[in-house]
Scaffold this motif. Structure first.
Motif, PDB file in Angstrom:
ATOM      1  N   VAL A  96      16.447  18.502 -12.121  1.00  0.00           N
ATOM      2  CA  VAL A  96      15.248  18.448 -12.963  1.00  0.00           C
ATOM      3  C   VAL A  96      15.626  17.713 -14.236  1.00  0.00           C
ATOM      4  O   VAL A  96      16.573  18.100 -14.929  1.00  0.00           O
ATOM      5  CB  VAL A  96      14.725  19.865 -13.297  1.00  0.00           C
ATOM      6  N   PHE A  97      14.945  16.614 -14.536  1.00  0.00           N
ATOM      7  CA  PHE A  97      15.277  15.832 -15.732  1.00  0.00           C
ATOM      8  C   PHE A  97      14.092  14.956 -16.126  1.00  0.00           C
ATOM      9  O   PHE A  97      13.140  14.779 -15.365  1.00  0.00           O
ATOM     10  CB  PHE A  97      16.528  14.977 -15.503  1.00  0.00           C
ATOM     11  N   ARG A  98      14.187  14.379 -17.317  1.00  0.00           N
ATOM     12  CA  ARG A  98      13.150  13.479 -17.819  1.00  0.00           C
ATOM     13  C   ARG A  98      13.506  12.038 -17.500  1.00  0.00           C
ATOM     14  O   ARG A  98      14.667  11.627 -17.591  1.00  0.00           O
ATOM     15  CB  ARG A  98      12.986  13.647 -19.338  1.00  0.00           C
ATOM     16  N   THR A  99      12.501  11.270 -17.115  1.00  0.00           N
ATOM     17  CA  THR A  99      12.713   9.847 -16.871  1.00  0.00           C
ATOM     18  C   THR A  99      11.353   9.150 -16.950  1.00  0.00           C
ATOM     19  O   THR A  99      10.323   9.790 -17.158  1.00  0.00           O
ATOM     20  CB  THR A  99      13.387   9.606 -15.506  1.00  0.00           C
ATOM     21  N   ASN A 100      11.354   7.843 -16.775  1.00  0.00           N
ATOM     22  CA  ASN A 100      10.116   7.063 -16.688  1.00  0.00           C
ATOM     23  C   ASN A 100       9.912   6.618 -15.244  1.00  0.00           C
ATOM     24  O   ASN A 100      10.874   6.294 -14.550  1.00  0.00           O
ATOM     25  CB  ASN A 100      10.204   5.819 -17.584  1.00  0.00           C
ATOM     26  N   MET A 101       8.659   6.584 -14.816  1.00  0.00           N
ATOM     27  CA  MET A 101       8.350   6.107 -13.473  1.00  0.00           C
ATOM     28  C   MET A 101       7.521   4.837 -13.544  1.00  0.00           C
ATOM     29  O   MET A 101       6.663   4.689 -14.414  1.00  0.00           O
ATOM     30  CB  MET A 101       7.580   7.177 -12.702  1.00  0.00           C
ATOM     31  N   PRO A 102       7.783   3.880 -12.636  1.00  0.00           N
ATOM     32  CA  PRO A 102       6.990   2.650 -12.592  1.00  0.00           C
ATOM     33  C   PRO A 102       5.520   2.973 -12.368  1.00  0.00           C
ATOM     34  O   PRO A 102       5.200   4.019 -11.796  1.00  0.00           O
ATOM     35  CB  PRO A 102       7.578   1.914 -11.390  1.00  0.00           C
ATOM     36  N   PRO A 103       4.632   2.063 -12.831  1.00  0.00           N
ATOM     37  CA  PRO A 103       4.966   0.719 -13.294  1.00  0.00           C
ATOM     38  C   PRO A 103       5.290   0.601 -14.778  1.00  0.00           C
ATOM     39  O   PRO A 103       5.925  -0.366 -15.168  1.00  0.00           O
ATOM     40  CB  PRO A 103       3.698  -0.071 -12.964  1.00  0.00           C
ATOM     41  N   GLY A 104       4.854   1.518 -15.606  1.00  0.00           N
ATOM     42  CA  GLY A 104       5.067   1.346 -17.036  1.00  0.00           C
ATOM     43  C   GLY A 104       4.203   0.228 -17.596  1.00  0.00           C
ATOM     44  O   GLY A 104       3.233  -0.204 -16.986  1.00  0.00           O
ATOM     45  N   PRO A 105       4.563  -0.259 -18.797  1.00  0.00           N
ATOM     46  CA  PRO A 105       3.724  -1.290 -19.442  1.00  0.00           C
ATOM     47  C   PRO A 105       3.733  -2.583 -18.616  1.00  0.00           C
ATOM     48  O   PRO A 105       4.733  -2.923 -18.005  1.00  0.00           O
ATOM     49  CB  PRO A 105       4.398  -1.493 -20.794  1.00  0.00           C
ATOM     50  N   PHE A 106       2.598  -3.245 -18.550  1.00  0.00           N
ATOM     51  CA  PHE A 106       1.360  -3.015 -19.280  1.00  0.00           C
ATOM     52  C   PHE A 106       0.264  -2.404 -18.402  1.00  0.00           C
ATOM     53  O   PHE A 106      -0.924  -2.547 -18.689  1.00  0.00           O
ATOM     54  CB  PHE A 106       0.867  -4.340 -19.872  1.00  0.00           C
ATOM     55  N   ILE A 107       0.669  -1.771 -17.329  1.00  0.00           N
ATOM     56  CA  ILE A 107      -0.291  -1.133 -16.430  1.00  0.00           C
ATOM     57  C   ILE A 107      -0.444   0.347 -16.775  1.00  0.00           C
ATOM     58  O   ILE A 107      -1.538   0.869 -16.844  1.00  0.00           O
ATOM     59  CB  ILE A 107       0.130  -1.322 -14.960  1.00  0.00           C
ATOM     60  N   SER A 108       0.683   1.002 -16.989  1.00  0.00           N
ATOM     61  CA  SER A 108       0.666   2.416 -17.370  1.00  0.00           C
ATOM     62  C   SER A 108       1.400   2.571 -18.693  1.00  0.00           C
ATOM     63  O   SER A 108       2.585   2.238 -18.790  1.00  0.00           O
ATOM     64  CB  SER A 108       1.362   3.268 -16.303  1.00  0.00           C
ATOM     65  N   PHE A 109       0.702   3.082 -19.700  1.00  0.00           N
ATOM     66  CA  PHE A 109       1.315   3.206 -21.017  1.00  0.00           C
ATOM     67  C   PHE A 109       1.878   4.593 -21.271  1.00  0.00           C
ATOM     68  O   PHE A 109       2.392   4.868 -22.350  1.00  0.00           O
ATOM     69  CB  PHE A 109       0.308   2.830 -22.112  1.00  0.00           C
ATOM     70  N   ASN A 110       1.820   5.486 -20.288  1.00  0.00           N
ATOM     71  CA  ASN A 110       2.478   6.785 -20.410  1.00  0.00           C
ATOM     72  C   ASN A 110       3.236   7.071 -19.124  1.00  0.00           C
ATOM     73  O   ASN A 110       2.790   7.850 -18.281  1.00  0.00           O
ATOM     74  CB  ASN A 110       1.470   7.899 -20.702  1.00  0.00           C
ATOM     75  N   PRO A 111       4.390   6.428 -18.944  1.00  0.00           N
ATOM     76  CA  PRO A 111       5.155   6.587 -17.711  1.00  0.00           C
ATOM     77  C   PRO A 111       6.133   7.761 -17.751  1.00  0.00           C
ATOM     78  O   PRO A 111       6.937   7.920 -16.838  1.00  0.00           O
ATOM     79  CB  PRO A 111       5.917   5.266 -17.629  1.00  0.00           C
ATOM     80  N   ASN A 112       6.063   8.608 -18.792  1.00  0.00           N
ATOM     81  CA  ASN A 112       7.022   9.704 -18.962  1.00  0.00           C
ATOM     82  C   ASN A 112       6.743  10.833 -17.971  1.00  0.00           C
ATOM     83  O   ASN A 112       5.615  11.331 -17.883  1.00  0.00           O
ATOM     84  CB  ASN A 112       6.941  10.276 -20.376  1.00  0.00           C
ATOM     85  N   VAL A 113       7.773  11.245 -17.233  1.00  0.00           N
ATOM     86  CA  VAL A 113       7.620  12.334 -16.260  1.00  0.00           C
ATOM     87  C   VAL A 113       8.814  13.277 -16.352  1.00  0.00           C
ATOM     88  O   VAL A 113       9.883  12.927 -16.852  1.00  0.00           O
ATOM     89  CB  VAL A 113       7.501  11.814 -14.812  1.00  0.00           C
ATOM     90  N   GLY A 409       0.308  19.717 -20.325  1.00  0.00           N
ATOM     91  CA  GLY A 409       0.071  18.285 -20.466  1.00  0.00           C
ATOM     92  C   GLY A 409       1.194  17.407 -19.967  1.00  0.00           C
ATOM     93  O   GLY A 409       1.005  16.186 -19.836  1.00  0.00           O
ATOM     94  N   GLU A 410       2.354  17.972 -19.677  1.00  0.00           N
ATOM     95  CA  GLU A 410       3.466  17.148 -19.189  1.00  0.00           C
ATOM     96  C   GLU A 410       3.212  16.708 -17.745  1.00  0.00           C
ATOM     97  O   GLU A 410       2.695  17.466 -16.918  1.00  0.00           O
ATOM     98  CB  GLU A 410       4.795  17.892 -19.281  1.00  0.00           C
ATOM     99  N   MET A 411       3.594  15.470 -17.451  1.00  0.00           N
ATOM    100  CA  MET A 411       3.462  14.929 -16.101  1.00  0.00           C
ATOM    101  C   MET A 411       4.685  15.307 -15.287  1.00  0.00           C
ATOM    102  O   MET A 411       5.828  15.121 -15.734  1.00  0.00           O
ATOM    103  CB  MET A 411       3.337  13.412 -16.143  1.00  0.00           C
ATOM    104  N   LEU A 412       4.456  15.829 -14.092  1.00  0.00           N
ATOM    105  CA  LEU A 412       5.535  16.205 -13.181  1.00  0.00           C
ATOM    106  C   LEU A 412       5.551  15.228 -12.016  1.00  0.00           C
ATOM    107  O   LEU A 412       4.511  14.801 -11.523  1.00  0.00           O
ATOM    108  CB  LEU A 412       5.323  17.623 -12.659  1.00  0.00           C
ATOM    109  N   TYR A 413       6.756  14.893 -11.569  1.00  0.00           N
ATOM    110  CA  TYR A 413       6.912  13.938 -10.470  1.00  0.00           C
ATOM    111  C   TYR A 413       7.915  14.497  -9.467  1.00  0.00           C
ATOM    112  O   TYR A 413       8.948  15.057  -9.844  1.00  0.00           O
ATOM    113  CB  TYR A 413       7.436  12.602 -10.994  1.00  0.00           C
ATOM    114  N   GLY A 414       7.627  14.335  -8.204  1.00  0.00           N
ATOM    115  CA  GLY A 414       8.574  14.734  -7.173  1.00  0.00           C
ATOM    116  C   GLY A 414       8.842  13.603  -6.207  1.00  0.00           C
ATOM    117  O   GLY A 414       7.904  12.979  -5.699  1.00  0.00           O
ATOM    118  N   TYR A 415      10.118  13.311  -5.960  1.00  0.00           N
ATOM    119  CA  TYR A 415      10.501  12.349  -4.932  1.00  0.00           C
ATOM    120  C   TYR A 415      10.846  13.141  -3.684  1.00  0.00           C
ATOM    121  O   TYR A 415      11.919  13.730  -3.561  1.00  0.00           O
ATOM    122  CB  TYR A 415      11.680  11.505  -5.405  1.00  0.00           C
ATOM    123  N   GLN A 416       9.913  13.188  -2.748  1.00  0.00           N
ATOM    124  CA  GLN A 416       9.986  14.119  -1.641  1.00  0.00           C
ATOM    125  C   GLN A 416      11.228  13.985  -0.755  1.00  0.00           C
ATOM    126  O   GLN A 416      11.768  15.004  -0.302  1.00  0.00           O
ATOM    127  CB  GLN A 416       8.723  14.016  -0.788  1.00  0.00           C
TER     128      GLN A 416
END
Length: 514
Positions: A96-113, A409-416
């Motif tokens: 469990v850790f913090r990272t950014n997920m694609p695509p990021g700028p300039f499509i997604s301006f909040n890539p934090n998960v 409000g935090e975004m959660l991401y899972g790589y299955q």
């Protein structure tokens, strides 16, 4: 398929039975449908304090714009997807850790998960008491609704939204409306595909599976769900190619297409393709579905209170993106793993399938190895590897070793694929083990098979985001193996990379000898 998500009673869960143990049948060769009334969402008990040590979530997001861009470079090019996650697990000594997920700028301006990458933390993504799924089907960005007729389709709705239950019930109705046609139409369309495979191998010495599978899968869905052969309509054979272009317009920020890095990352991962470029093709698809789904649209309008136009766009999305997309990815992937497993597995499958009595519902329940192979393929390479959710409140998520506070409000991401290859749950987790789910102990592991946006041991309902067609997908995946090994003793393949799944070339087919 994929997360792949494919609804006739109001507030009911209607599904194809794919339980490991046989379900009662009304008569031979019919599909079994079960209904579970679900009038109110279950009330979650108060959360118990964790017995694990509380740990601050490790990792950071870096400098705005620069951090997300660097993570995108690692994800697509410097490391690749699997190594991107594995290297960070090693660095942080945490799944469990913090990272950014694609695509990021300039499509997604909040890539934090917050990434959840083990079998224990991953199911937090399914807990609708703690998380919401509004507009998160594709992750940190949402494709333009201009690509779906101006509507947010079911996949982008949270269960708390009023339209979710209506549209999911529509999917349950679609799945059950012509259920008696599923088995015969599958046999007919995939027999045509096998004939085409054999002809191409005879002419060229090998045959590409993917294009033939695409055509067979779309024809099967059209013929079984809507009672029409696309080749007999104005759409003709163009359905699969149009769908592929339409899906590209939605998913290009998340795909690596093998183009030069400067073009692919500087353009396709940074800017959206304009929807007007695909509008004419999309309208051809829409007209095909509108003209051939009158009974389903009547039910949507009169029985569910859903406008025909909105219902049709949702039928199109569920059939083309969710179901066809799942078959497009999963069938070559499954045959890849079965092909690589070799002649002994092929012989064992052929013997089991032929001795059980063919491609009937009751017969397939007498094929434990075949069923296990399908589940193992879904475990080791799920067709939709990523799931997202947003925390609705503060709560604690647990990995095997620690507990981590999640803030509202935090975004959660899972790589299955990491969750379903968790070595703390599965022995030989990285290996394709065909009989992994055979027997009582094997069946206990099914709760850790998560491809459908929920555990395999649970069922889709209007109150959750589990794939409405979960049991349908399992059924048609079983049918592929059954039809294949009724016809062939063994086969050989070559495998190459593809933006979606594997590119499979069949180099030999050995016709059945017993």
């Amino acid at each position: 398929m994929a997360s792949s998500s494919l609804s006739c009673f109001p507030s009911s869960n209607l599904q194809f039975s794919s339980k490991t143990k046989p379900a009662p049948l009304l008569r031979p060769q019919r599909l079994t449908i079960t209904a579970t009334i679900s009038e109110k969402p279950p009330v979650s008990p108060p959360e118990k304090p964790s017995k694990l040590p509380i740990r601050k979530i490790p990792g950071d997001y870096g400098i705005p714009l620069i951090g997300p861009w660097r993570d995108r470079q690692d994800y697509f090019y410097n490391q690749g997807r699997d190594e991107f996650f594995k290297s960070r697990i090693q660095k942080h000594q945490s799944t469990v850790f913090r990272t950014n997920m694609p695509p990021g700028p300039f499509i997604s301006f909040n890539p934090n998960v917050v990434a959840l990458l083990d079998a224990k933390s991953f199911p937090a993504l399914f807990d609708t008491d703690k998380v919401e799924k509004r507009d998160l089907f594709t992750g940190t960005f949402m494709p333009s609704t201009d690509l779906t007729g101006g509507y947010r389709t079911l996949s982008y709705l949270d269960p708390s939204e009023p339209s979710h239950a209506k549209l999911k019930n529509l999917m349950f109705f679609m799945l059950s409306h012509r259920r008696d046609h599923v088995l015969p139409e599958f046999h007919a369309t995939f027999t045509e595909m096998f004939d085409a495979l054999e002809a191409e191998i005879a002419a060229k010495g090998k045959a590409g599976l993917n294009a033939l599978n695409d055509a067979a899968s779309f024809n099967f869905l059209a013929r079984s769900f809507y009672g029409v052969n696309p080749n007999d309509t104005k759409l003709g054979p163009d359905g699969p190619s149009i769908i592929s272009k339409w899906v590209l317009f939605q998913l290009h920020p998340l795909l690596s297409l093998g183009l030069p890095r400067l073009i692919e990352d500087g353009f396709l991962h940074t800017f959206r393709l304009p929807p007007f470029l695909i509008k004419k093709d999309y309208n051809r698809l829409y007209e095909f579905f509108y003209e051939n789904s009158a009974a389903i649209l009547d039910h949507a309008e009169a029985g569910l209170g859903v406008a025909r136009d909105e219902a049709c766009h949702n039928l199109l999305f569920a059939t083309c993106f969710n179901t066809f997309g799942g078959m497009k990815i999963f069938y070559p992937n499954m045959l890849k793993w079965v092909g690589r497993a070799g002649a002994k597995l092929h012989l064992d499958l052929a013997r089991e399938i032929r001795s059980a009595g063919g491609a009937g519902m009751a017969a397939m329940e007498r094929m434990p190895l075949m069923k296990s192979v399908v589940y193992e393929a879904l475990r080791i390479e799920p067709p939709v590897p990523a799931q997202y959710a947003k925390a609705k409140k503060d709560f604690v998520v647990e990995s095997h070793d620690a507990a981590f506070p999640i803030k509202e409000g935090e975004m959660l991401y899972g790589y299955q694929p990491l969750a379903t290859k968790d070595p703390r749950v599965f022995d030989r987790a990285e290996e394709f083990v065909p009989d992994r789910f055979v027997g009582e102990e094997g069946e206990k592991l099914l709760k850790h098979v998560l491809w459908s946006n929920g555990p395999e041991t649970e069922s889709p309902s209007v109150d959750n985001k589990q794939c409405a067609g979960k049991d349908f997908v399992v059924l048609v995946s079983r049918l592929l193996l059954v039809e294949f090994f009724l016809r062939y003793d063994s086969f050989d393949i070559e495998v190459a990379a593809s933006p979606l799944g594997a590119a499979v070339t069949v180099t030999s087919l050995k016709r059945a000898t017993f």
